[in-house]
Design a protein around this motif. Structure first.
Motif, short mmCIF file in Angstrom:
data_model
loop_
_atom_site.label_atom_id
_atom_site.label_comp_id
_atom_site.label_asym_id
_atom_site.label_seq_id
_atom_site.Cartn_x
_atom_site.Cartn_y
_atom_site.Cartn_z
N ILE A 1 0.87 -1.19 0.00
CA ILE A 1 0.00 0.00 0.00
C ILE A 1 0.90 1.22 0.00
O ILE A 1 1.77 1.37 0.85
CB ILE A 1 -0.93 0.06 1.22
N ASP A 2 0.68 2.11 -0.97
CA ASP A 2 1.42 3.37 -1.03
C ASP A 2 0.62 4.41 -0.24
O ASP A 2 -0.40 4.90 -0.70
CB ASP A 2 1.55 3.80 -2.50
N MET A 3 1.08 4.71 0.96
CA MET A 3 0.34 5.61 1.84
C MET A 3 0.20 7.02 1.27
O MET A 3 -0.72 7.75 1.62
CB MET A 3 1.03 5.68 3.21
N GLY A 4 1.11 7.39 0.40
CA GLY A 4 1.01 8.72 -0.19
C GLY A 4 -0.04 8.80 -1.27
O GLY A 4 -0.46 9.89 -1.65
N GLY B 1 -0.54 -14.50 6.33
CA GLY B 1 0.55 -15.46 6.26
C GLY B 1 1.77 -14.94 5.52
O GLY B 1 2.81 -15.59 5.50
N GLY B 2 1.65 -13.76 4.92
CA GLY B 2 2.73 -13.19 4.13
C GLY B 2 3.24 -11.89 4.71
O GLY B 2 3.35 -11.73 5.93
N THR B 3 3.52 -10.94 3.82
CA THR B 3 4.12 -9.67 4.22
C THR B 3 3.26 -8.51 3.74
O THR B 3 2.77 -8.53 2.61
CB THR B 3 5.53 -9.53 3.60
N LEU B 4 3.10 -7.50 4.59
CA LEU B 4 2.38 -6.28 4.23
C LEU B 4 3.38 -5.13 4.22
O LEU B 4 4.05 -4.87 5.22
CB LEU B 4 1.25 -5.99 5.22
N PHE B 5 3.50 -4.46 3.07
CA PHE B 5 4.45 -3.35 2.92
C PHE B 5 3.70 -2.03 2.86
O PHE B 5 2.90 -1.81 1.96
CB PHE B 5 5.27 -3.55 1.64
N LEU B 6 3.93 -1.17 3.84
CA LEU B 6 3.32 0.15 3.89
C LEU B 6 4.37 1.18 3.47
O LEU B 6 5.24 1.56 4.27
CB LEU B 6 2.79 0.45 5.29
N ASP B 7 4.29 1.60 2.22
CA ASP B 7 5.27 2.55 1.69
C ASP B 7 4.87 3.98 2.05
O ASP B 7 3.68 4.30 2.14
CB ASP B 7 5.34 2.41 0.17
N GLU B 8 5.85 4.84 2.26
CA GLU B 8 5.64 6.25 2.64
C GLU B 8 4.76 6.36 3.88
O GLU B 8 3.81 7.14 3.93
CB GLU B 8 5.02 7.02 1.46
N ILE B 9 5.10 5.60 4.92
CA ILE B 9 4.33 5.58 6.16
C ILE B 9 4.28 6.97 6.81
O ILE B 9 3.35 7.30 7.54
CB ILE B 9 4.92 4.53 7.15
N GLY B 10 5.27 7.80 6.53
CA GLY B 10 5.30 9.13 7.11
C GLY B 10 4.20 10.03 6.59
O GLY B 10 3.94 11.09 7.18
N ASN B 11 3.53 9.65 5.52
CA ASN B 11 2.43 10.46 4.97
C ASN B 11 1.09 10.14 5.61
O ASN B 11 0.09 10.79 5.29
CB ASN B 11 2.32 10.23 3.46
N LEU B 12 1.05 9.17 6.51
CA LEU B 12 -0.20 8.79 7.15
C LEU B 12 -0.60 9.83 8.20
O LEU B 12 0.22 10.23 9.03
CB LEU B 12 -0.04 7.41 7.82
N GLY C 1 2.12 25.49 -0.98
CA GLY C 1 0.70 25.84 -0.92
C GLY C 1 -0.22 24.84 -1.59
O GLY C 1 -1.26 25.20 -2.15
N VAL C 2 0.16 23.55 -1.55
CA VAL C 2 -0.68 22.49 -2.12
C VAL C 2 -0.89 21.40 -1.08
O VAL C 2 -0.18 21.35 -0.07
CB VAL C 2 -0.03 21.87 -3.40
N SER C 3 -1.85 20.52 -1.31
CA SER C 3 -2.08 19.41 -0.40
C SER C 3 -1.00 18.35 -0.59
O SER C 3 -0.32 18.31 -1.63
CB SER C 3 -3.45 18.78 -0.65
N ARG C 4 -0.83 17.48 0.40
CA ARG C 4 0.16 16.40 0.27
C ARG C 4 -0.17 15.50 -0.91
O ARG C 4 0.70 15.02 -1.62
CB ARG C 4 0.21 15.58 1.56
N GLN C 5 -1.48 15.23 -1.11
CA GLN C 5 -1.89 14.35 -2.21
C GLN C 5 -1.53 14.97 -3.56
O GLN C 5 -1.01 14.29 -4.46
CB GLN C 5 -3.40 14.10 -2.14
#
Length: 441
Positions: free
Chosen positions: A196-199, A234-245, A426-430
């Motif tokens: 999941i790309d958090m950004g 049973g596997g792996t969950l990768f949270l990319d750009e966790i700092g954007n949460l 002056g823009v949103s993170r998204q």
């Protein structure tokens, strides 16, 4: 830029035609077949990076067993290919079974065109041929730099455990590729690696994406849907750009990790989860904790092991080998003769700042291969996107180029803190994240 090869398998010829037309500007080579019995031949001949596979082929039979059978055959014959399942709303649970059996993702019919393209592009980027961080057989190019050898030793030790891992490093250093390597070396390698790309996930869709939802939970919830936590079971969950949460959503993630269970949006039944969590960021989470932007208890939870990927500037001895790796890859991709770097070009590559790291180097070599008319890549053929930002603004030719340079310059001035960059611009993170993706920064 068009990506690799995709094989589309569906007995509905109208769907084959439609999907093929949709993907013409996305994939370099598109193969569409209606008979699944022809899959083995095309795996051998076309060597697809991605397979879009229907779950049912015989009229009146909707068990999905055919799809699961062919999924197994594809994973045996061409394990590096990423399989995306094509299924109807009624067969979503079958698709979940497919994910657990090794599929990368699934697309629900009737499909949204943009979602279809985005899902298949993401799958291709994860394939062996789509890696952007320099890869060998394992998918990870370690090089000879001492800092990378130290990292490799640490990865070897921790990959076999279930410890949560936090990967830090600048943009373009290969954090997702390192995650793939850790998963490959772990005892969970036979199960799914979900990303999941958090950004890129909006706050309104975050819970549904991560935890899933039940039918009727909101307007567009037409059927039950499993979230990435369940799909990674049973596997792996990768949270990319966790700092954007956002701070509020950090609490919901922490609750799921503490309880080792999730509840689908609109549901009430706790669902146990067994995943290995890997997070990545280019930001200083400790500094964010101090500023009240990141939860300290969540940082402790995700940071059992900390791995830092060095910038390309810290491993200059690896740059020529990485450049040659990309040179060979793109020469083959674009049907060019075998190419080599001149001594002057190799020296220039070693001296350049490469603020965009391996990703920038990769794009620079690809551009050089495309524009080259001979077998040698000279000094004049090498240019980098990030270093261009040092040029005065008067030299820009388009508004897009001006915007790209301004964003690059601000990112450096803010040391990669995207929240600070967004605030200053002056823009949103998204919006900022979308522009970073658009310009390949």
């Amino acid at each position: 830029m068009k990506q690799g090869t995709i094989l589309i398998v569906d007995d509905n010829r109208n769907i084959l035609t439609t999907v093929k037309m949709l993907l013409e500007n996305t994939f370099e080579h598109i193969v569409a077949i209606a008979n699944p019995n022809n899959i083995p031949a095309h795996l051998r001949e076309d060597k697809p990076d991605v397979v879009l596979l229907d779950m049912n082929f015989q009229s009146g039979i909707n068990s999905g067993n055919e799809g699961l059978y062919w999924l197994g055959q594809i994973k045996k014959m061409r394990p590096q290919a990423k399989v995306v399942l094509f299924t109807a709303y009624a067969d979503i649970e079958l698709a979940v079974s497919g994910i657990k059996a090794g599929a990368t993702d699934f697309i629900v019919k009737p499909f949204d065109n943009d979602k279809l393209i985005a899902t298949l592009k993401e799958a291709c980027s994860k394939s062996a041929g789509g890696s952007d961080a320099g890869s060998g057989e394992s998918g990870m190019y370690w090089g000879v730099a001492p800092c990378m050898q130290e990292l490799r030793l640490m990865v070897t030790k921790v990959a076999a455990t279930d410890a949560n891992i936090l990967i830090t490093g600048e943009n373009g250093t290969g954090k997702e590729v390192l995650t793939n390597e850790i998963h490959r070396l772990s005892h969970r390698s036979g199960k799914s690696l979900m990303t999941i790309d958090m950004g890129a996930v909006s706050e309104t869709l975050f819970e549904s994406e991560l935890f899933g939802h039940v039918k009727g939970a909101f307007t567009d919830a037409k059927a039950d849907k499993a979230g990435k936590f369940e799909l990674a079971e049973g596997g792996t969950l990768f949270l990319d750009e966790i700092g954007n949460l956002s701070y509020a959503l950090q609490a919901k993630l922490l609750t799921a990790l503490q309880r080792r269970s999730i509840v689908r949006v609109g549901g009430s039944v706790p669902i146990p989860i067994d995943v290995r969590l890997i997070c990545a960021t280019n930001r200083d989470l400790s500094d964010m904790v101090t500023k009240g932007e990141f939860r300290e208890d969540l940082l402790y939870r995700i940071n059992t092991i900390h791995l830092h990927l060095p910038s390309l500037r810290e491993r200059r001895e690896d740059i020529p080998a990485l450049a040659r790796l990309f040179l060979n890859r793109y020469a083959a991709m674009y049907n060019k003769p075998a190419m080599e770097l001149t001594p002057a070009a190799e020296q220039k590559i070693k001296d350049m700042p490469w603020y965009g790291n391996i990703r920038e180097l990769q794009h620079a070599i690809e551009k050089a291969v495309i524009l080259s008319d001979g077998r040698e890549i000279g000094e004049q053929d090498i240019s980098g996107s990030a270093s261009v930002a040092e040029k005065p603004m008067e030299g820009v030719q388009t508004i897009g180029e001006m915007e790209s340079r301004l964003i690059e310059k601000t990112i450096r001035e803010c040391d990669g803190n995207l929240s600070q960059v967004a605030s200053r611009l002056g823009v949103s993170r998204q919006t900022l994240y979308n522009k970073i993706k658009k310009y390949g920064l």
